[in-house]
Scaffold this active site. Structure first.
Site, PDB file in Angstrom:
ATOM      1  N   GLU A 204       2.418  -0.575  -8.710  1.00 29.22           N
ATOM      2  CA  GLU A 204       2.765  -0.670 -10.036  1.00 29.22           C
ATOM      3  C   GLU A 204       2.135   0.340 -11.069  1.00 29.22           C
ATOM      4  O   GLU A 204       2.580   0.533 -12.217  1.00 29.22           O
ATOM      5  CB  GLU A 204       2.912  -1.903 -10.608  1.00 29.22           C
ATOM      6  CG  GLU A 204       4.385  -2.954 -10.135  1.00 29.22           C
ATOM      7  CD  GLU A 204       4.418  -2.878  -8.732  1.00 29.22           C
ATOM      8  OE1 GLU A 204       5.222  -2.621  -8.052  1.00 29.22           O
ATOM      9  OE2 GLU A 204       3.340  -3.220  -7.753  1.00 29.22           O
ATOM     10  N   ASN A 288       7.005  -0.318  -2.455  1.00 25.31           N
ATOM     11  CA  ASN A 288       7.873   0.523  -3.152  1.00 25.31           C
ATOM     12  C   ASN A 288       7.275   1.713  -3.824  1.00 25.31           C
ATOM     13  O   ASN A 288       6.152   1.930  -4.092  1.00 25.31           O
ATOM     14  CB  ASN A 288       8.223  -0.465  -4.544  1.00 25.31           C
ATOM     15  CG  ASN A 288       7.000  -0.894  -5.473  1.00 25.31           C
ATOM     16  OD1 ASN A 288       6.401  -1.850  -4.960  1.00 25.31           O
ATOM     17  ND2 ASN A 288       6.556  -0.139  -6.434  1.00 25.31           N
ATOM     18  N   ASP A 330      12.495  -2.009  -6.965  1.00 24.62           N
ATOM     19  CA  ASP A 330      11.384  -2.432  -6.506  1.00 24.62           C
ATOM     20  C   ASP A 330      11.356  -3.510  -5.528  1.00 24.62           C
ATOM     21  O   ASP A 330      10.756  -4.671  -5.433  1.00 24.62           O
ATOM     22  CB  ASP A 330      10.662  -3.202  -7.741  1.00 24.62           C
ATOM     23  CG  ASP A 330       9.184  -3.868  -7.459  1.00 24.62           C
ATOM     24  OD1 ASP A 330       8.444  -3.114  -6.696  1.00 24.62           O
ATOM     25  OD2 ASP A 330       8.994  -4.885  -7.857  1.00 24.62           O
TER      26      ASP A 330
END
Length: 626
Positions: A204, A288, A330
């Site tokens: 992230e 991801n 995601d």
């Protein structure tokens, strides 16, 4: 002279090599032996099959209603407690969320802390941690005569640490990542032979994912394999995907990215591993791609979202199957990997690997070469994919639920949390059933553009989450399920709804029982064959870890961490109100605080609460003068 010394040293090393190999084999054999004993729980998933299955049946469906607490232990911390404790030779090893404390407890008197490790960490790690300050567990190495038995742990601030299992003293400590770019550690270490396998976190924040093997005795790096980039960084074997060339082979770690985007492209792996001594392959999934906004990274973004089989000794990838090319949602593919041996529809016994993915599909592969055997929806409400083409391995998308910039995606199922996340599920080999905890959550997705800045969140999407179609969208309940799945037929024997997501995972036993914890703070037991609820107990806080079981002095115990948190609990833990905060989790779990509050510890059950404190003298102070 130097040439002579070098030659002598080389000869000495050759002479020592058989002894070194023998010690490695001894330690590995001992770990396998310990994992087969139901007195112990020596690694995440219990054994290399990673199946969370125990042959214990002292507690069974005829007497499970007699389960009572035998003892509890508070960790003194309130953030989410994921994973499960270890039990080895009469000791329980307990881990915590940040600052990643570790406790060794004497099972003869668990109120007596044998040792404790409380590391001092860089507090800056807290600011770059995604989704609470969790940690998924410990690993154990039995020692080899020269090096003591070790407890291995990861710390949020990037360190991997080996502790003496008897004393708690630090044996070695190494840096695995760099919190300045947002790379942290939340994963449980995984011991294979003389190596400890460590993943990474931080996709992230644009962290490039990698998997590292360290020498378990010294902490020296043995190999490191990246998820993206040039083949030499990926450690692709010469025969990589040779039997499934349509999955992709060499050169794609850069060719499927625009420019140098792979350098900040994610693909971290913070989930669970499995290992097959027969193939000598470690199985795991990469996460991801970064950022979440798919417009900013054209291409398939290999090898994010991939199930890899890597050689334990060299790190070379023998196969890689990308489940979600060019992920738009995601759907980090790091979930549990569960090997099994089953007969396929043609009656042929296959070495299989089953993986319930965030993307709403449960995959079964041939674990010898990565060939796709089956791919079925975790629930019939999955709408991002219509199906998976078994010949090509490609998912067939429904463009209505894509997340491109010119399209506001609504009612996307699953949400970014996935219909399955970090929970460690179980497999009952007698029934050939996988017992899976499910997140029944959907979302609306609004993308936006943003620049990359090292150490800052690199997401590019605003999410609004809510219960799936089978839940109660008005009252924000019905966000979870528990299911029994047959990988060969692709069918579900039973499924039950839950108030909140079943986040932590399941435990299956030969007592015909399936145990699991719930976010609203219950430990539950269901009938393995029917799914009927047989027993439950309200524990002090919500559970986001999985149950485990062991025996001590002839008594079977069932234990689970309590301590709500993790991604679904961020709103409660950090007192957030904006429904889009916590990457969308706050809105989905807005009712969670009505049912549980923070806590942190382990609670242990047995029939009628039998345990060490049945003897009132256990734990009592004894005067030295008497």
């Amino acid at each position: 002279m130097s040439r002579f010394v070098t030659s002598v040293s080389a000869l000495a090393m050759l002479a020592l090599a058989p002894a070194a190999l023998s010690s490695v084999a001894y330690a590995n054999d001992k770990l396998v032996e310990l994992s087969k004993s139901d007195d112990n729980w020596v690694m995440p998933g219990k054994n290399y099959d990673s199946n969370n299955y125990s042959e214990l049946k002292q507690v069974n469906k005829s007497n499970v209603k007699q389960l009572r607490p035998a003892w509890t232990f508070s960790t003194g911390l309130l953030n989410g407690h994921e994973g499960a404790p270890l039990v080895v030779d009469g000791k329980m090893y307990v881990h915590t969320s940040f600052p990643n404390n570790t406790f060794a407890l004497d099972l003869d008197d668990p109120g007596h802390i044998l040792w404790q490790d409380k590391p001092k960490q860089n507090p800056a790690a807290r600011a770059v941690a995604c989704c609470d300050l969790v940690n998924r567990g410990l690993a154990y190495w039995p020692g080899d005569g020269k090096t003591p038995a070790l407890i291995l742990k990861t710390q949020l601030d990037r360190h991997v640490v080996a502790l003496n299992a008897e004393t708690g003293e630090t044996v070695w400590k190494v840096e695995n990542s760099d919190i300045k770019v947002g790379s942290t550690l939340t994963i449980a270490p995984y011991v294979v032979k003389d190596k400890v396998i460590i993943g990474s976190s931080g996709a992230e924040l644009g962290v490039r994912g990698y998997l590292t093997a360290y020498d378990v005795k010294t902490g020296g790096q043995v190999w490191r394999a990246y998820a993206t980039g040039p083949d030499k960084d990926l450690l692709l074997a010469d025969d990589f995907n040779v039997k499934n060339a349509h999955y992709g082979q060499k050169g794609l770690g850069t060719a499927t990215w625009e420019g140098d985007a792979w350098k900040i492209g994610g693909g971290t792996n913070w989930g669970w591993y499995a290992y097959d001594p027969g193939t000598n392959l470690i199985y795991f999934g990469t996460g991801n791609p970064a950022p979440w906004n798919e417009t900013m990274r054209p291409g398939d973004n290999k090898w994010t979202m991939t199930i890899f089989g890597r050689d334990a000794d060299t790190g070379e990838a023998k196969f890689g199957y990308q489940k979600t090319p060019h992920d738009e949602w995601d759907y980090a593919g790091v979930n549990v990997m569960m090997p099994s041996e089953q007969k396929d529809k043609d009656g042929k016994t296959r070495k299989l690997l089953t993986h319930p993915d965030r993307n709403g599909i449960v995959y079964t592969l041939d674990r010898t070469d990565g060939a796709l055997v089956s791919a079925n929806k975790l629930d019939d409400t999955v709408n991002v994919f219509k199906t998976v083409d078994l010949k090509t391995g490609q998912p067939v998308r429904d463009p209505e639920y894509g997340t491109r910039m010119d399209h506001l995606a609504k009612d996307v199922c699953p949400s970014a949390m996935g219909y399955h996340n970090q929970g460690h599920d179980s497999y009952d080999p007698k029934r050939e059933l996988f017992f899976m905890g499910i997140n029944h959550i959907c979302m609306d997705w609004e993308p936006f553009m943003l620049p990359y800045r090292a150490g800052q969140f690199f997401v590019g999407a605003t999410l609004n989450m809510y219960p799936g179609p089978k839940g109660d969208r008005q009252n924000y309940e019905g966000l979870g399920q528990i299911k029994a799945y047959n990988a060969i037929t692709g069918s579900y024997k039973w499924e039950k709804m839950e108030r909140f997501a079943v986040w932590g995972g399941t435990l299956a036993t030969a007592g015909d029982l399936v145990f699991y914890g719930t976010l609203d703070g219950y430990l539950k037991a269901r009938d393995s064959d029917t799914g009927d609820l047989l027993w439950k107990f309200k524990i002090p806080s919500g559970a986001i870890g999985y149950p485990m079981t062991y025996t001590h002095k002839g008594t079977q115990y069932v234990a689970i961490y309590y301590g709500v948190g993790g991604w679904p609990g961020v709103g409660l833990v950090f007192d957030l109100a904006d429904p889009t905060a916590g990457l969308g989790a706050v809105g989905a779990f807005k009712k969670l605080a009505n049912y549980t509050q923070q806590g942190g510890g382990v609670i242990v059950f047995s029939l009628d609460g039998k345990g060490p404190y049945d003897d009132p003298n256990v734990g009592e102070w004894k005067s030295a003068s008497k």
